[in-house]
Design a protein around this motif. Structure first.
Motif, mmCIF file in Angstrom:
data_model
loop_
_atom_site.group_PDB
_atom_site.id
_atom_site.type_symbol
_atom_site.label_atom_id
_atom_site.label_comp_id
_atom_site.label_asym_id
_atom_site.label_seq_id
_atom_site.Cartn_x
_atom_site.Cartn_y
_atom_site.Cartn_z
ATOM 1 N N GLU A 72 41.787 35.281 36.152
ATOM 2 C CA GLU A 72 42.503 35.618 36.863
ATOM 3 C C GLU A 72 42.460 36.847 37.864
ATOM 4 O O GLU A 72 41.759 37.485 38.780
ATOM 5 N N THR A 73 41.233 37.709 36.566
ATOM 6 C CA THR A 73 40.568 39.201 37.131
ATOM 7 C C THR A 73 39.269 39.278 36.203
ATOM 8 O O THR A 73 39.371 37.965 34.835
ATOM 9 N N LEU A 74 38.499 39.332 36.421
ATOM 10 C CA LEU A 74 36.821 39.680 35.896
ATOM 11 C C LEU A 74 36.737 40.866 35.766
ATOM 12 O O LEU A 74 37.134 42.182 36.701
ATOM 13 N N ASP A 75 36.023 41.920 34.912
ATOM 14 C CA ASP A 75 35.210 43.393 35.331
ATOM 15 C C ASP A 75 33.906 42.884 35.342
ATOM 16 O O ASP A 75 33.276 42.344 36.141
ATOM 17 N N ASP A 76 33.783 44.950 36.213
ATOM 18 C CA ASP A 76 32.278 44.403 37.241
ATOM 19 C C ASP A 76 31.115 43.579 36.666
ATOM 20 O O ASP A 76 30.299 43.105 36.974
ATOM 21 N N ALA A 77 31.172 43.189 34.719
ATOM 22 C CA ALA A 77 30.163 42.933 34.265
ATOM 23 C C ALA A 77 30.462 41.748 34.546
ATOM 24 O O ALA A 77 29.113 40.989 34.577
ATOM 25 N N ALA A 78 31.633 41.480 34.069
ATOM 26 C CA ALA A 78 31.553 39.660 34.151
ATOM 27 C C ALA A 78 30.966 39.142 36.005
ATOM 28 O O ALA A 78 30.646 38.083 35.969
ATOM 29 N N ARG A 79 31.340 39.531 36.550
ATOM 30 C CA ARG A 79 31.444 39.504 37.990
ATOM 31 C C ARG A 79 30.228 39.640 37.759
ATOM 32 O O ARG A 79 29.136 38.604 39.293
ATOM 33 N N ALA A 80 29.253 41.012 37.360
ATOM 34 C CA ALA A 80 27.420 40.415 37.703
ATOM 35 C C ALA A 80 26.392 39.518 37.139
ATOM 36 O O ALA A 80 25.435 39.511 38.080
ATOM 37 N N ILE A 81 27.692 39.803 35.990
ATOM 38 C CA ILE A 81 26.681 38.135 35.129
ATOM 39 C C ILE A 81 26.818 37.006 35.447
ATOM 40 O O ILE A 81 26.347 35.842 34.738
ATOM 41 N N GLY A 82 28.078 36.708 35.442
ATOM 42 C CA GLY A 82 28.673 35.601 35.939
ATOM 43 C C GLY A 82 28.725 34.448 34.318
ATOM 44 O O GLY A 82 28.638 33.645 34.380
ATOM 45 N N HIS A 96 43.223 36.882 31.629
ATOM 46 C CA HIS A 96 41.018 38.256 31.996
ATOM 47 C C HIS A 96 39.937 38.025 31.207
ATOM 48 O O HIS A 96 40.322 37.471 30.002
ATOM 49 N N GLY A 97 39.298 38.391 31.872
ATOM 50 C CA GLY A 97 38.101 38.067 31.618
ATOM 51 C C GLY A 97 37.183 39.437 31.289
ATOM 52 O O GLY A 97 36.868 40.209 32.405
ATOM 53 N N ALA A 98 36.333 39.350 30.596
ATOM 54 C CA ALA A 98 34.596 40.490 30.550
ATOM 55 C C ALA A 98 33.900 40.019 29.512
ATOM 56 O O ALA A 98 34.207 39.146 29.219
ATOM 57 N N ASN A 99 32.373 40.617 29.836
ATOM 58 C CA ASN A 99 31.445 40.548 29.372
ATOM 59 C C ASN A 99 30.912 41.644 28.388
ATOM 60 O O ASN A 99 30.880 42.926 29.295
ATOM 61 N N THR A 100 30.828 42.032 27.142
ATOM 62 C CA THR A 100 30.346 43.059 26.616
ATOM 63 C C THR A 100 29.015 43.003 25.634
ATOM 64 O O THR A 100 28.419 44.266 25.485
ATOM 65 N N ASP A 101 28.565 41.794 27.025
ATOM 66 C CA ASP A 101 26.725 41.161 26.419
ATOM 67 C C ASP A 101 26.061 42.809 26.366
ATOM 68 O O ASP A 101 25.493 43.436 25.665
#
Ligand code: SKM
Length: 277
Positions: A72-82, A96-101
């Motif tokens: 339902e929500t994404l952090d900036d990195a997840a949105r940018a990286i897809g 909620h989702g994030a990308n920490t890679d």
């Protein structure tokens, strides 16, 4: 609180060992498991995450995009990286989702090659898959320009470069020698050089000796690329640091304590990698 590494397969994952070490050494109550999710089940699994019994998870190949669509929500990195690799449920059952890679990649370089981004210039990234997406974004965030994306299938490099805009440029494998001559950092994101895979056969002689060389591969820990780089005096960073650092924000989110990537943790995982190879 139960968390897991989810993906297909997950048997090779060192995440349970990493998070298990932090749970124990920080005295935090919680469980970090493995949960294999077959491709045909992935869509439903993440969409119905609240019924999995987990409060959060890591997501690895090949589900990072499928999991993103369930958030339902994404952090900036997840949105940018897809893609996402870290999920958590809030009290209302929303995912909620994030990308920490990318943060893992950057954190690893900050720790192992301090000052590496002081004068960000040109970067060369080998490969155009999922890991490359996170790493190219991380390099752009730190001001590297241009970021050259070199891939054996040129069309894939073009696709990734156009995704990130004009500061990233698709390049042909034949032009690697010329590109290396001007590079401040070289990163391998392909599986070449990994145990059981063909070698990454490149000649580093055009590379300035001030350039940093990073390999996202961590089995073996010192790949042929890193060995060659070290022998000619370049600073090198192996792929284990990225795996350890990408785990930090997830642990903090799920268990409320920010853990450290300590020499002891690294030694524990290194011993496990050596035992199995
Ligand atoms: O993004 C990470 C993921 O969070 C964990 C992982 C693993 O356990 O091997 C690998 C990467 O995909």
């Amino acid at each position: 609180r139960k968390v897991a590494i989810t993906g297909w397969p997950v048997s090779h994952s060192r995440s349970p060992m990493i998070h298990g070490y932090w749970l124990k050494s920080l005295g935090v109550e919680g469980v970090y498991d493995r949960q294999a999710v077959a491709p045909e089940d992935a869509d439903l699994f993440y969409r119905d995450f609240a019924s999995s019994g987990l409060v959060g998870c890591n997501v690895t190949v090949p589900h990072k995009e499928t999991a993103l669509r369930a958030c339902e929500t994404l952090d900036d990195a997840a949105r940018a990286i897809g893609a996402v690799n870290t999920l958590w449920l809030d009290g209302a059952g929303r995912l909620h989702g994030a990308n920490t890679d990318a943060a893992g990649f950057l954190g690893s370089l900050d720790q192992s090659a301090p000052g590496w981004d002081e004068k960000p210039g040109a970067a060369v990234v080998l490969g155009a898959g999922g890991a490359a997406r996170a790493i190219v974004w991380g390099l752009l965030q730190r001001g590297f320009k241009p970021v050259h994306i070199v891939n054996r299938t040129f069309e894939k490099a073009e696709k990734l470069a156009s995704y990130f805009g004009s500061d990233s440029i698709a390049q042909k494998w034949e032009d690697l020698g010329d590109l290396l001559g001007k590079a401040d950092i070289l990163v391998n994101t392909t599986s070449l050089g990994m145990e059981g895979q063909p070698a990454l056969d490149i000649d580093l002689s055009p590379l300035p000796d001030t350039a940093v060389v990073m390999d996202a591969v961590y089995v073996p820990l010192e790949t042929g690329l890193l060995k060659q780089a070290r022998a000619r005096g370049n600073r090198t960073v192996d792929g284990l640091g990225m795996l350890l650092h990408q785990a930090v924000p997830g642990f903090e989110k799920w268990f409320g304590v920010r853990p450290d990537v300590t020499p002891e943790l690294r030694a524990l995982v290194v011993a496990d990698l050596e035992k199995k190879s």
